[in-house]
Design an enzyme around this catalytic site. Structure first.
Site, PDB file in Angstrom:
ATOM      1  N   SER A 135      22.702   3.365  -9.451  1.00  0.00           N
ATOM      2  CA  SER A 135      22.613   2.345 -10.489  1.00  0.00           C
ATOM      3  C   SER A 135      24.013   2.020 -11.006  1.00  0.00           C
ATOM      4  CB  SER A 135      21.742   2.833 -11.645  1.00  0.00           C
ATOM      5  OG  SER A 135      21.960   1.991 -12.760  1.00  0.00           O
ATOM      6  N   MET A 161      14.769  -6.035 -16.575  1.00  0.00           N
ATOM      7  CA  MET A 161      14.156  -5.529 -17.811  1.00  0.00           C
ATOM      8  C   MET A 161      14.320  -6.625 -18.856  1.00  0.00           C
ATOM      9  SD  MET A 161      15.652  -1.690 -17.455  1.00  0.00           S
ATOM     10  CE  MET A 161      16.809  -2.248 -16.217  1.00  0.00           C
ATOM     11  N   HIS A 181      21.525  -0.613  -7.044  1.00  0.00           N
ATOM     12  CA  HIS A 181      20.529  -0.909  -8.072  1.00  0.00           C
ATOM     13  C   HIS A 181      21.233  -1.584  -9.251  1.00  0.00           C
ATOM     14  CE1 HIS A 181      16.679  -0.092 -10.169  1.00  0.00           C
ATOM     15  NE2 HIS A 181      17.423   0.145 -11.246  1.00  0.00           N
ATOM     16  N   ASP A 215      13.046   5.906 -11.175  1.00  0.00           N
ATOM     17  CA  ASP A 215      14.274   5.473 -11.857  1.00  0.00           C
ATOM     18  C   ASP A 215      14.367   6.124 -13.226  1.00  0.00           C
ATOM     19  OD1 ASP A 215      16.444   4.087 -12.849  1.00  0.00           O
ATOM     20  OD2 ASP A 215      15.473   2.123 -12.845  1.00  0.00           O
ATOM     21  N   GLY A 216      15.439   6.908 -13.418  1.00  0.00           N
ATOM     22  CA  GLY A 216      15.718   7.504 -14.730  1.00  0.00           C
ATOM     23  C   GLY A 216      15.795   9.014 -14.671  1.00  0.00           C
ATOM     24  N   GLY A 217      16.980   9.535 -14.958  1.00  0.00           N
ATOM     25  CA  GLY A 217      17.150  10.988 -15.032  1.00  0.00           C
ATOM     26  C   GLY A 217      17.015  11.700 -13.695  1.00  0.00           C
ATOM     27  N   GLY A 244      16.370   1.004 -20.706  1.00  0.00           N
ATOM     28  CA  GLY A 244      17.361   0.514 -21.666  1.00  0.00           C
ATOM     29  C   GLY A 244      18.713   1.182 -21.539  1.00  0.00           C
ATOM     30  N   PHE A 245      18.696   2.441 -21.129  1.00  0.00           N
ATOM     31  CA  PHE A 245      19.964   3.179 -21.097  1.00  0.00           C
ATOM     32  C   PHE A 245      20.000   4.163 -19.932  1.00  0.00           C
ATOM     33  CE2 PHE A 245      18.863   2.017 -25.405  1.00  0.00           C
ATOM     34  CZ  PHE A 245      20.010   1.360 -25.828  1.00  0.00           C
ATOM     35  N   GLY A 246      21.209   4.409 -19.467  1.00  0.00           N
ATOM     36  CA  GLY A 246      21.398   5.465 -18.479  1.00  0.00           C
ATOM     37  C   GLY A 246      21.570   6.793 -19.202  1.00  0.00           C
ATOM     38  N   GLY A 247      21.577   7.865 -18.440  1.00  0.00           N
ATOM     39  CA  GLY A 247      21.899   9.176 -19.004  1.00  0.00           C
ATOM     40  C   GLY A 247      20.814   9.834 -19.836  1.00  0.00           C
ATOM     41  N   MET A 263       9.149   4.243 -13.844  1.00  0.00           N
ATOM     42  CA  MET A 263      10.236   4.631 -14.757  1.00  0.00           C
ATOM     43  C   MET A 263      10.014   6.062 -15.221  1.00  0.00           C
ATOM     44  SD  MET A 263      12.413   2.119 -15.106  1.00  0.00           S
ATOM     45  CE  MET A 263      13.395   3.032 -16.283  1.00  0.00           C
ATOM     46  N   MET A 270      19.323  -6.347 -18.339  1.00  0.00           N
ATOM     47  CA  MET A 270      18.670  -6.138 -19.653  1.00  0.00           C
ATOM     48  C   MET A 270      19.010  -7.293 -20.585  1.00  0.00           C
ATOM     49  SD  MET A 270      19.491  -2.105 -20.176  1.00  0.00           S
ATOM     50  CE  MET A 270      19.416  -0.934 -18.811  1.00  0.00           C
ATOM     51  N   HIS A 302      16.699  -4.910 -10.852  1.00  0.00           N
ATOM     52  CA  HIS A 302      15.647  -4.429 -11.757  1.00  0.00           C
ATOM     53  C   HIS A 302      15.715  -5.249 -13.044  1.00  0.00           C
ATOM     54  CE1 HIS A 302      14.188  -0.682 -14.273  1.00  0.00           C
ATOM     55  NE2 HIS A 302      13.332  -1.682 -14.322  1.00  0.00           N
ATOM     56  N   GLY A 319      21.939   6.925 -11.619  1.00  0.00           N
ATOM     57  CA  GLY A 319      23.139   6.357 -12.232  1.00  0.00           C
ATOM     58  C   GLY A 319      24.138   7.436 -12.567  1.00  0.00           C
ATOM     59  N   SER A 320      23.923   8.085 -13.709  1.00  0.00           N
ATOM     60  CA  SER A 320      24.889   9.086 -14.190  1.00  0.00           C
ATOM     61  C   SER A 320      25.119  10.198 -13.188  1.00  0.00           C
ATOM     62  CB  SER A 320      24.430   9.731 -15.495  1.00  0.00           C
ATOM     63  OG  SER A 320      23.530   8.930 -16.160  1.00  0.00           O
ATOM     64  N   ASP A 350      20.763  -3.169 -12.955  1.00  0.00           N
ATOM     65  CA  ASP A 350      19.883  -3.167 -14.125  1.00  0.00           C
ATOM     66  C   ASP A 350      20.180  -4.355 -15.028  1.00  0.00           C
ATOM     67  OD1 ASP A 350      18.273  -0.725 -13.899  1.00  0.00           O
ATOM     68  OD2 ASP A 350      20.212   0.291 -13.911  1.00  0.00           O
TER      69      ASP A 350
HETATM   70  C1  DX5 Z   1      17.358   2.510 -17.256  1.00  0.00           C
HETATM   71  C2  DX5 Z   1      17.717   1.940 -15.919  1.00  0.00           C
HETATM   72  C3  DX5 Z   1      18.156   2.940 -14.934  1.00  0.00           C
HETATM   73  C4  DX5 Z   1      19.380   3.734 -15.330  1.00  0.00           C
HETATM   74  C5  DX5 Z   1      19.273   5.077 -14.686  1.00  0.00           C
HETATM   75  O1  DX5 Z   1      16.783   1.531 -18.023  1.00  0.00           O
HETATM   76  O2  DX5 Z   1      16.626   1.248 -15.356  1.00  0.00           O
HETATM   77  O3  DX5 Z   1      18.352   2.345 -13.649  1.00  0.00           O
HETATM   78  O4  DX5 Z   1      20.576   3.126 -14.941  1.00  0.00           O
HETATM   79  O5  DX5 Z   1      20.323   5.859 -15.127  1.00  0.00           O
HETATM   80  P1  DX5 Z   1      20.306   7.444 -15.036  1.00  0.00           P
HETATM   81  O6  DX5 Z   1      20.229   7.782 -13.570  1.00  0.00           O
HETATM   82  O7  DX5 Z   1      21.604   7.845 -15.645  1.00  0.00           O
HETATM   83  O8  DX5 Z   1      19.118   7.923 -15.776  1.00  0.00           O
HETATM   84 ZN    ZN Z   2      16.840   0.558 -13.214  1.00  0.00          ZN
END
Ligand code: DX5
Ligand code: ZN
Length: 213
Positions: free
Chosen positions: A7, A67, A32, A173-175, A141-144, A136, A36, A65, A195-196, A34
């Site tokens: 991501s 959102m 990927h 997707d996520g964590g 909304g946020f990474g990490g 999800m 928003m 993606h 992502g992170s 994102d």
């Molecule tokens: C969150 C995004 C994800 C995000 C994942 O809303 O859809 O794609 O970037 O980030 P990590 O891998 O850090 O959870």
């Molecule tokens: Zn995403």
């Protein structure tokens, strides 16, 4: 083989070109992106011009993606600018079937995403129309953020609902990280977004490899 989709939300925007080169060389399959809008989710990120710039830079599959609210207003621009897959949220598309048909009319792949509290059963009557379902495993909304473990059960449930004759990608997707990847793949995930875990690693190649193994 599972597709790894880094991501770009977690990439260093000032070094985007080299960040993409590094993950491309490391064997990432998709990028990927994102999107928003500050309405559907409490954050604002990239628009169609960003997708166009990345498309000029990389040959990887662009996995967009969305959102956003009213996705039907923006799908044409993202498709024209090089998106290979467009995923919309079940929760934001009132006429989901129509929106999926709209994506497919551009001859690209259509995905539907669900938030952590949404039941996979809600997807039953769209499964025949889609190329991918995105589950999800954090609130969008946020990474990490921390992985929500119920997502594993949702992958299994979804897998049991899929028509055997149809190839539908199951994306998570996520964590996602080196610790939970194998459980997600065993449960049935065919595409991992991270992502992170990738971009904050000192060795991004190793991070990508650890997700695949
Ligand atoms: C969150 C995004 C994800 C995000 C994942 O809303 O859809 O794609 O970037 O980030 P990590 O891998 O850090 O959870
Ligand atoms: Zn995403």
């Amino acid at each position: 083989m599972v597709k790894i989709a880094p991501s770009l939300l977690a990439a260093n925007i000032l070094e985007l070109k080299s960040e993409i080169q590094i993950i491309e060389d490391a064997g990432a399959h998709w990028l990927h992106i994102d999107v928003m809008d500050g309405h559907f989710v409490p954050n604002i990120t990239f628009g169609p011009d960003y997708v166009k710039a990345i498309n000029n830079l990389s040959n990887l599959t662009l996995d967009v993606h969305l959102m956003i609210e009213n996705p039907e207003l923006y799908i044409p621009k993202f498709a024209e600018n090089g998106a290979d897959i467009i995923t919309v949220h079940y929760e934001s598309a009132i006429h989901l079937h129509r929106v999926v048909q709209m994506i497919k009319s551009y001859d690209i792949k259509a995905g539907v995403a669900i938030n952590p509290a949404t039941n996979v059963e809600n997807l039953r009557y769209i499964l025949n129309e889609v190329d991918m379902i995105l589950i999800m495993s954090v609130n969008p909304g946020f990474g990490g953020q921390k992985f929500i473990k119920e997502a594993v059960e949702k992958i299994k449930h979804l897998k049991s609902m899929l028509p055997s004759e149809k190839d539908v990608e199951i994306q998570i997707d996520g964590g996602v990280n080196g610790e939970n990847a194998s459980e997600l793949i065993s449960a049935g995930a065919t595409s991992l977004v991270a992502g992170s875990y990738i971009f904050k690693s000192i060795d991004k190649r190793k991070a990508i490899e650890s997700l695949m193994n």
